[in-house]
Design a protein around this motif. Sequence first.
Motif, short mmCIF file in Angstrom:
data_model
loop_
_atom_site.label_atom_id
_atom_site.label_comp_id
_atom_site.label_asym_id
_atom_site.label_seq_id
_atom_site.Cartn_x
_atom_site.Cartn_y
_atom_site.Cartn_z
N ALA A 193 6.78 -69.57 -70.10
CA ALA A 193 7.20 -70.78 -70.09
C ALA A 193 8.69 -70.86 -69.89
N ALA A 194 9.31 -69.96 -70.69
CA ALA A 194 10.70 -69.87 -70.34
C ALA A 194 11.03 -69.51 -68.79
N PHE A 195 10.40 -68.67 -68.20
CA PHE A 195 10.74 -68.45 -66.91
C PHE A 195 10.40 -69.54 -65.76
N ASP A 196 9.45 -69.89 -66.12
CA ASP A 196 8.88 -71.34 -65.31
C ASP A 196 9.93 -72.41 -65.29
N ARG A 197 10.40 -72.57 -66.45
CA ARG A 197 11.40 -73.56 -66.51
C ARG A 197 12.84 -73.18 -65.78
N LEU A 198 13.02 -71.93 -66.02
CA LEU A 198 14.09 -71.39 -65.04
C LEU A 198 14.04 -71.86 -63.62
N ILE A 199 12.99 -71.43 -63.44
CA ILE A 199 12.63 -71.50 -61.81
C ILE A 199 12.74 -73.08 -61.42
N ALA A 200 12.19 -73.89 -62.27
CA ALA A 200 12.25 -75.35 -61.72
C ALA A 200 13.59 -75.91 -61.91
N SER A 201 14.25 -75.65 -62.84
CA SER A 201 15.56 -75.92 -63.41
C SER A 201 16.54 -75.48 -62.07
N THR A 202 16.48 -74.18 -61.80
CA THR A 202 17.27 -73.64 -60.80
C THR A 202 16.98 -74.42 -59.33
N ALA A 203 15.74 -74.68 -59.10
CA ALA A 203 15.61 -75.48 -57.93
C ALA A 203 16.36 -76.78 -57.84
N GLN A 204 16.01 -77.32 -59.11
CA GLN A 204 16.91 -78.82 -59.04
C GLN A 204 18.23 -78.46 -58.90
N ILE A 205 19.03 -77.64 -59.68
CA ILE A 205 20.44 -77.30 -59.28
C ILE A 205 20.83 -77.25 -57.98
N ILE A 206 20.14 -76.52 -57.39
CA ILE A 206 20.51 -76.19 -55.96
C ILE A 206 20.09 -77.25 -55.09
N ALA A 207 19.02 -78.11 -55.25
CA ALA A 207 18.85 -79.22 -54.37
C ALA A 207 19.91 -80.44 -54.60
N ALA A 208 20.32 -80.23 -55.92
CA ALA A 208 21.20 -81.53 -56.13
C ALA A 208 22.57 -81.16 -55.72
#
Length: 298
Positions: free
Chosen positions: A279-294
Amino acid sequence: MDHALDVLSQRFLGGIKRGSYSHAYFVSSPDTERSENLIRRAAALLCTGDERRDISSYADFWNINCAEATIDDIRQMQAELPMRTFSDGMRVVFLKDAQLLDEKKQNTLLKTLEEPPEGTVIFLSGTESGVLPTIRSRCTKLRLPQMNDEDILNALILEGFDRQCAEKYAPYADGSMSRARRLCSDGKAAQLCDNAEMFIKAILKSEMPFDSVKAFSKDRQSARNSAEYMLAYMRKMLENAVENGGLTDDGFTISIIGDIIKLLTETLERIDMKYGIGAAFDRLIASTAQIIAAQPLD
């Protein structure tokens, strides 16, 4: 850097020789070898009066590996602490890698750290991330100076390691000579580092490598090491951005890199506090994608 450690060590050990010491210490360092060496010297001095003595088998030196310690081990240690020492002298307890204790075990330690039995000194080693503030506040803190990448590179070469290997892995050692040696001599450790680098590169390319998380989920220490390797990679990117006037060669801004470094730091904290690894790494993937997209790349 060794000079800085020598100065700190001599001041600390000199205080013990003068009878000036605390009931509990937290020795913070990414290099377990350096912190353990200093703690053992201090323990030998407290127990025998000679910092050069090997106290590995000394009855009043209790060495507890927190990676393996159970809650019952902690309670048994607390129950036996008030007992008379074998030597009628000092007793030293060494809790190695305290960040690997879960919250319940750390809370169990609180009372002992507040009021250890007379003639007892407790040492904790590890990294501050993952150790409860209530634990840290009850200890005198010793932060050992880190070796920089160049120090580690030169030391590896002097020890006979291949230059190409040393140049590749020195930046991933996070100031730890013992980790650097392991990366240059242990194929499994090197592979874990290489996998972590490929993982963070995939995330930066806006890929979603959820399947790759399994490679880091075998155990908590592997997960922690992987997150630290990713942090080291991002710090190298940050240095590149600063040198290039605010952008990396790939066009990442300092702001984006800083946000991802913060996410990785939070991932480490979740791993240390026994958050689910996947869950920790899944959250890292999703949150990083949001940062790059924003924050579109320039």
